[in-house]
Every structure is written in structure tokens, then in C-alpha cells.
Design an enzyme around this catalytic site. Structure first.
Site, mmCIF file in Angstrom:
data_model
loop_
_atom_site.group_PDB
_atom_site.id
_atom_site.type_symbol
_atom_site.label_atom_id
_atom_site.label_comp_id
_atom_site.label_asym_id
_atom_site.label_seq_id
_atom_site.Cartn_x
_atom_site.Cartn_y
_atom_site.Cartn_z
ATOM 1 N N ARG A 89 39.365 9.628 -23.794
ATOM 2 C CA ARG A 89 39.837 8.499 -22.987
ATOM 3 C C ARG A 89 41.318 8.643 -22.625
ATOM 4 O O ARG A 89 41.870 7.766 -21.981
ATOM 5 C CB ARG A 89 39.641 7.216 -23.788
ATOM 6 C CG ARG A 89 38.547 6.307 -23.239
ATOM 7 C CD ARG A 89 38.465 5.112 -24.152
ATOM 8 N NE ARG A 89 37.743 4.005 -23.612
ATOM 9 C CZ ARG A 89 36.471 3.721 -23.880
ATOM 10 N NH1 ARG A 89 35.771 4.509 -24.642
ATOM 11 N NH2 ARG A 89 35.931 2.635 -23.378
ATOM 12 N N ARG A 128 26.793 -8.532 -19.348
ATOM 13 C CA ARG A 128 26.541 -7.982 -20.684
ATOM 14 C C ARG A 128 27.104 -8.915 -21.752
ATOM 15 O O ARG A 128 26.511 -9.101 -22.806
ATOM 16 C CB ARG A 128 27.177 -6.591 -20.787
ATOM 17 C CG ARG A 128 26.864 -5.894 -22.101
ATOM 18 C CD ARG A 128 27.355 -4.473 -22.118
ATOM 19 N NE ARG A 128 28.778 -4.395 -22.378
ATOM 20 C CZ ARG A 128 29.488 -3.261 -22.356
ATOM 21 N NH1 ARG A 128 28.907 -2.141 -22.059
ATOM 22 N NH2 ARG A 128 30.771 -3.272 -22.614
ATOM 23 N N ARG A 134 30.005 -8.926 -27.942
ATOM 24 C CA ARG A 134 31.205 -8.101 -28.095
ATOM 25 C C ARG A 134 32.459 -8.917 -27.814
ATOM 26 O O ARG A 134 32.529 -9.656 -26.841
ATOM 27 C CB ARG A 134 31.137 -6.886 -27.146
ATOM 28 C CG ARG A 134 30.293 -5.770 -27.706
ATOM 29 C CD ARG A 134 30.175 -4.609 -26.762
ATOM 30 N NE ARG A 134 31.449 -4.065 -26.305
ATOM 31 C CZ ARG A 134 31.575 -2.857 -25.771
ATOM 32 N NH1 ARG A 134 30.517 -2.067 -25.644
ATOM 33 N NH2 ARG A 134 32.756 -2.431 -25.365
ATOM 34 N N ARG A 145 41.035 -3.993 -20.011
ATOM 35 C CA ARG A 145 40.359 -2.699 -20.217
ATOM 36 C C ARG A 145 40.340 -1.884 -18.917
ATOM 37 O O ARG A 145 40.499 -0.672 -18.946
ATOM 38 C CB ARG A 145 38.925 -2.936 -20.711
ATOM 39 C CG ARG A 145 38.879 -3.390 -22.165
ATOM 40 C CD ARG A 145 37.569 -4.071 -22.505
ATOM 41 N NE ARG A 145 36.440 -3.179 -22.514
ATOM 42 C CZ ARG A 145 35.170 -3.573 -22.389
ATOM 43 N NH1 ARG A 145 34.893 -4.863 -22.230
ATOM 44 N NH2 ARG A 145 34.197 -2.701 -22.436
HETATM 45 P P1 AMP Z 1 33.300 1.338 -25.405
HETATM 46 O O1 AMP Z 1 32.174 0.914 -26.265
HETATM 47 O O2 AMP Z 1 33.255 2.804 -25.051
HETATM 48 O O3 AMP Z 1 33.469 0.466 -24.189
HETATM 49 O O4 AMP Z 1 34.641 1.171 -26.280
HETATM 50 C C1 AMP Z 1 35.059 -0.103 -26.710
HETATM 51 C C2 AMP Z 1 36.506 -0.052 -27.150
HETATM 52 O O5 AMP Z 1 36.643 0.873 -28.243
HETATM 53 C C3 AMP Z 1 37.499 0.432 -26.109
HETATM 54 O O6 AMP Z 1 37.899 -0.596 -25.232
HETATM 55 C C4 AMP Z 1 38.643 0.922 -26.992
HETATM 56 O O7 AMP Z 1 39.371 -0.173 -27.527
HETATM 57 C C5 AMP Z 1 37.887 1.546 -28.163
HETATM 58 N N1 AMP Z 1 37.615 2.980 -27.908
HETATM 59 C C6 AMP Z 1 36.404 3.569 -27.691
HETATM 60 N N2 AMP Z 1 36.524 4.890 -27.498
HETATM 61 C C7 AMP Z 1 37.851 5.163 -27.590
HETATM 62 C C8 AMP Z 1 38.622 6.348 -27.457
HETATM 63 N N3 AMP Z 1 38.066 7.534 -27.173
HETATM 64 N N4 AMP Z 1 39.977 6.241 -27.618
HETATM 65 C C9 AMP Z 1 40.556 5.068 -27.891
HETATM 66 N N5 AMP Z 1 39.891 3.910 -28.013
HETATM 67 C C10 AMP Z 1 38.550 3.935 -27.857
#
Ligand code: AMP
Length: 190
Positions: A89, A128, A134, A145
Site C-alpha cells: 500500500r 458494505r 467495520r 481512506r
Molecule cells: P482493507 O481491509 O484492505 O481495506 O484494510 C483496512 C485497513 O487496514 C486499511 O485502511 C489500513 O488502515 C489497514 N491496512 C491494510 N493493509 C495495509 C497495508 N498494507 N499497510 C498499511 N495499512 C494497511
């Protein structure tokens, strides 16, 4: 062994498409968001720290994320390959992944970028949020985000474009239409 990076903004359909790709290609799904949410659910001190970042729409620090991901890859039983959903990311994470994979013989990388209009992303995430439970699927955190995605995550595309490992997919349409586009882009690479 293939490391398929499923890339895109929050709400672009990475999780949904991962499920279909796992079924078709027998890859192991590795979602960093899921890993982090599991840590939160465990009630650990680390989980509490992680929760602060996620609820505010911020990224977890690179070092913490990279060590969690590499430990998880190392602990996964033999597999045909991985779908990395939500990682890398940041460009620093992409560089760390590249370094890690260079030490693994036969490791191949491919990034698939799901492109979705901003209005559509917001409406999918709000929808969602009605059922996901969440803490980050509310309008304020969604906007944060998306901002973080634009500034910190989007540049990862250029890193892979420069290496010729990037495929752009139209992420608008039905789940099946998008899936067929991904399958086509992966022809000859998987
Ligand atoms: P997601 O389920 O992929 O939408 O991730 C939810 C949240 O987890 C994100 O908004 C970040 O806060 C954290 N997160 C997930 N993957 C990463 C990553 N590779 N690096 C940093 N934070 C992450």
C-alpha cells in the site's frame, strides 16, 4: 510461484475478486486487512494499537506491516502462489516485497489494478458499512481512506509499471464482467 497483487482503492472489489481467483487458480488469499482485523479481535495490545490506525483511516506503519506479512508468508503451507490483497500500500512496502521475493527462487510478481470511479467507491463502501460492522466503513473514514489511497498508495502503480508488471482493469460493471477481464489479463502469466 506467482505473487498476484490485487490492487485498487478501498471498495474497488479486491476481496470479492480474490475469492473468485482463489477458486479458479488455487492460490492462497492473503489480505492484510483481514490479518489486522484478526489481531484486533484477539484483544491483544498490538490489536489496540492497530485499531487506532484503522478506525482513523490511516495506514499501519510500514515496518509493522512488512514484518507481519513476511511472517505470514513464511508460515503458509506449500501453495501454487499468493493473492496479495491490500499489500503493498506504499512504495516502501513494494520495495520491501521486491527485496523479499528476489531471495525466493522462481518468484514471479504481477499487479492487477482495479480502476473504479470515486462516486461508485463511496456508494459501495457505504452499502458494505450497513452490514460489515467495520469501524472504517463510515463516510468520514471512507473519505480519509480515499485521500490516503491517492497520496500514499496510488504511486505503487508507477513502481510496477516501470517494471512491466502492471495490468489495468476496468473495475466498473458486474462482478462476473470484472472477473472475466482479470482472467483475460492474466492469460499466459499464470
Ligand atoms: P482493507 O481491509 O484492505 O481495506 O484494510 C483496512 C485497513 O487496514 C486499511 O485502511 C489500513 O488502515 C489497514 N491496512 C491494510 N493493509 C495495509 C497495508 N498494507 N499497510 C498499511 N495499512 C494497511
Amino acid at each position: 510461484m506467482l505473487y498476484l497483487i490485487l490492487f485498487g482503492a478501498p471498495g474497488s472489489g479486491k476481496g470479492t475478486q480474490s475469492d473468485l481467483l482463489v477458486e479458479k487458480y488455487k492460490l492462497t488469499h492473503l489480505s492484510t486487512g483481514d490479518l489486522l482485523r484478526k489481531e484486533i479481535a484477539s484483544g491483544s495490545e498490538l490489536g489496540k494499537t492497530i485499531n487506532e490506525y484503522i478506525s482513523n483511516g490511516n495506514l499501519i506503519p510500514d515496518e509493522m506491516m512488512i514484518s507481519m506479512l513476511s511472517a505470514h508468508i513464511d508460515n503458509t503451507p506449500a501453495t501454487a502462489g499468493f493473492i496479495l490483497d491490500g499489500f503493498p500500500r506504499t512504495v516502501a512496502q513494494a520495495e520491501a516485497l521486491q527485496n523479499m521475493l528476489e531471495q525466493r527462487e522462481g518468484a514471479q510478481t504481477q499487479l492487477v489494478d482495479l480502476e473504479v470511479d470515486k462516486d461508485e467507491l463511496i456508494s459501495r463502501l457505504l452499502k458494505r458499512g450497513e452490514t460489515s460492522g467495520r469501524s472504517d466503513d463510515n463516510l468520514e473514514t471512507i473519505q480519509k481512506r480515499l485521500e490516503v489511497y491517492e497520496t500514499k498508495t496510488k504511486p505503487v502503480n508507477d513502481y510496477y509499471k516501470a517494471k512491466g508488471l502492471h495490468a489495468c482493469i476496468d473495475g466498473m460493471g458486474t462482478i462476473d464482467e470484472i472477473f472475466q477481464r482479470i482472467v483475460k489479463a492474466l492469460e499466459g502469466k499464470i
